[in-house]
Each structure stands twice: as C-alpha cells, then as structure tokens.
Write a protein that holds these residues in place. Structure first.
Motif, PDB file in Angstrom:
ATOM      1  N   ASN A  37     115.790 -11.808  95.466  1.00  0.00           N
ATOM      2  CA  ASN A  37     116.341 -11.641  96.824  1.00  0.00           C
ATOM      3  C   ASN A  37     117.838 -11.362  96.778  1.00  0.00           C
ATOM      4  O   ASN A  37     118.364 -10.513  97.517  1.00  0.00           O
ATOM      5  N   GLU A  38     118.526 -12.096  95.908  1.00  0.00           N
ATOM      6  CA  GLU A  38     119.973 -11.882  95.781  1.00  0.00           C
ATOM      7  C   GLU A  38     120.266 -10.479  95.270  1.00  0.00           C
ATOM      8  O   GLU A  38     121.187  -9.800  95.715  1.00  0.00           O
ATOM      9  N   GLU A  39     119.430 -10.057  94.286  1.00  0.00           N
ATOM     10  CA  GLU A  39     119.625  -8.705  93.749  1.00  0.00           C
ATOM     11  C   GLU A  39     119.392  -7.649  94.822  1.00  0.00           C
ATOM     12  O   GLU A  39     120.123  -6.654  94.929  1.00  0.00           O
ATOM     13  N   ALA A  40     118.353  -7.920  95.646  1.00  0.00           N
ATOM     14  CA  ALA A  40     118.059  -6.993  96.736  1.00  0.00           C
ATOM     15  C   ALA A  40     119.218  -6.939  97.717  1.00  0.00           C
ATOM     16  O   ALA A  40     119.606  -5.868  98.213  1.00  0.00           O
ATOM     17  N   ARG A  41     119.765  -8.110  98.017  1.00  0.00           N
ATOM     18  CA  ARG A  41     120.900  -8.135  98.959  1.00  0.00           C
ATOM     19  C   ARG A  41     122.119  -7.419  98.355  1.00  0.00           C
ATOM     20  O   ARG A  41     122.859  -6.710  99.055  1.00  0.00           O
ATOM     21  N   HIS A  43     121.989  -4.971  96.169  1.00  0.00           N
ATOM     22  CA  HIS A  43     121.717  -3.520  96.263  1.00  0.00           C
ATOM     23  C   HIS A  43     121.945  -2.996  97.680  1.00  0.00           C
ATOM     24  O   HIS A  43     122.497  -1.911  97.872  1.00  0.00           O
ATOM     25  N   GLU A  44     121.494  -3.780  98.650  1.00  0.00           N
ATOM     26  CA  GLU A  44     121.674  -3.359 100.053  1.00  0.00           C
ATOM     27  C   GLU A  44     123.153  -3.304 100.399  1.00  0.00           C
ATOM     28  O   GLU A  44     123.614  -2.381 101.090  1.00  0.00           O
ATOM     29  N   ALA A  45     123.864  -4.339  99.909  1.00  0.00           N
ATOM     30  CA  ALA A  45     125.306  -4.345 100.173  1.00  0.00           C
ATOM     31  C   ALA A  45     125.969  -3.149  99.504  1.00  0.00           C
ATOM     32  O   ALA A  45     126.866  -2.508 100.075  1.00  0.00           O
ATOM     33  N   GLN A  48     125.135  -0.093 101.524  1.00  0.00           N
ATOM     34  CA  GLN A  48     125.934  -0.044 102.749  1.00  0.00           C
ATOM     35  C   GLN A  48     127.390   0.317 102.429  1.00  0.00           C
ATOM     36  O   GLN A  48     128.031   1.089 103.160  1.00  0.00           O
TER      37      GLN A  48
END
Length: 261
Positions: A37-41, A43-45, A48
C-alpha cells in the motif's frame, strides 16, 4: 503414564510452534500489504508529482511563447511608432509652413488686389485703343472682371486667374487668320458682314453679298471703303480663315494698330 505426559507436552509444543508460525505469517502478510500500500501511494504520489511537473513545464512553455510574441509585437510596434512619429514630424513641419503662409496672406492681398485693379484698368484702356475686334465681347469681359472683384464669394486667386485668362484671350487676337460674322455700322446703316483680321495687322469687313468691303483705320477710328480690287482677295482670305481653301498669298491693305499707353 509418564510417556503420555511427555507426548502431551510435545504436542503442546508443536501446537505452540504452529501458533507462533501462524501468528508470524499473519504479521508478515500484514506487513507486506502495508508495504504494498505504501509503495502504491508512493507511485501515485510520484505520478501526481510528475503530472504537476509536466503541467508546470507546459505552462512555462506557453509563457515562453507568449513572452516571445510580446517581444516581437513590441519590436513591431516600436518600428511602427517610429514611422508614425516621422510622419507626424513631417506633417507638423508642413502645418508650420502653411501657418506661416496663412500669416502672410493678408500682406499678399494688400499687394495683389491693387495690382489686379490696375490690370483691369489697363485691359479696359487697351480694348478702347485697339482695333475693334469683337469689341462688345471684350468690353463685357472687362465689366465682368470688375464685377467679380466686388464679390465676396470669389476668392482672390480665382479673381486673379480670370484676369490672366482675359489677358491670354487678348493675346490670341493678335495671331492667326480669324473670320466671324457681325454687324457693321457705316454711314448710319447696320450692314451684315464677314469680319476678317490678320492678327492686329489688318481688320477688314465684307458685305454678305460680296459687293462691298471696308477697312478699319486705327488712326481715325473709322471704317473706310475699299476699292473693288480688294473684294476678291478679301473673299479668299475669309475662306482661308474658315479652312475652306488652302492658304495662299493675297493682296490686302494694312493699317497697323497703335500701342496702348
């Protein structure tokens, strides 16, 4: 009995190990999901952030294009403004020149107007002293010139132009062969005649029936009868003036006109 107790202890230990292993596995799975989840966040960050960077880059490019366009427009406007300023300066000089001319108009009129009256008087005197070619027409022209000098709706330049035009017409009477019809007053009679003049060298008239002819004596201001020998030459001269026959030598009497003083 003792063996049973040992087996129970071994079984309990195995169960405990499985419990601990299960608990560790569960914890590991939880930690893995957390990491994922942290990695996904992250990547999303990152995505963005990259989107913001791309957006800012596009905006900076647009601003750069706008800046260059503004600079080009400024340069064009500067060249145009310099051009317009040159025109304005030239117009200003023209206006100043016209203003100086306007300021001298009154002074010019003060000199020109009296001159024009003198020119009209001289023209009137010349017509009276000259041989009477189209005399009534010429006298009417002089009177018309005097009349326009009293009209406020006729500019000074137009008045002067008409005076010069009248002088030109007087000059035209002094050249060429000219014939025209009119009425001659002789010995109390009005006689229909063909007038003929060779410039101002000779002014003659011939009756319409070709039986009589006259010459104007500029010294006595009178018409005098011509001998019959001049009838045929005068007829030929009148026809030459009207382009009815080719020019040729003819014998005619001459009285030179006096000069107007």
């Amino acid at each position: 009995m003792t063996k049973v107790i040992n087996k129970s202890k071994i079984a309990a230990a195995v169960i405990g190990m499985f419990a601990i292993a299960g608990s560790a596995t569960a914890t590991a799975q939880t930690d893995l999901r957390t990491l994922q989840n942290e990695e996904a966040r992250v990547h999303e960050a990152d995505r963005q952030s990259q989107d913001k960077v791309d957006s800012l880059f596009e905006q900076s490019q647009d601003l750069l294009y706008d800046y260059r366009a503004v600079v080009d427009e400024y340069e064009n406007l500067k060249v145009y403004n310099d051009h317009v300023q040159t025109l304005v300066d030239d117009q200003k000089r023209s206006i100043e020149s016209l203003q100086r001319q306007v300021n001298t108009i009154d002074e010019t009129k003060q000199g020109v107007v009296p001159l024009m009256y003198k020119m009209i008087d001289a023209l009137d005197q010349f017509v009276e002293l000259d041989i009477p070619i189209h005399k009534e027409r010429r006298q009417e022209r002089v009177e018309r010139l005097r009349e326009i000098m009293t009209r406020s709706d006729v500019t000074t330049s137009e008045q002067y132009r008409q005076i010069i035009e009248a002088y030109q017409s007087e000059m035209d009477y002094g050249s060429g062969l000219i014939a025209y019809q009119g009425t001659l007053q002789f010995e109390g009679q009005d006689i229909a005649v063909d007038y003929f003049h060779l410039g101002r060298v000779a002014f003659l008239a011939q009756s319409m029936d070709l039986r009589n002819a006259w010459i104007f004596n500029n010294e006595t201001k009178e018409w005098e009868s011509l001998d019959d020998e001049f009838l045929s030459p005068l007829t030929t001269a009148i026809r030459m003036a009207r382009k009815q026959t080719a020019n040729d030598l003819v014998k005619l009497p001459i009285f030179a006109a006096e000069s107007a003083e």
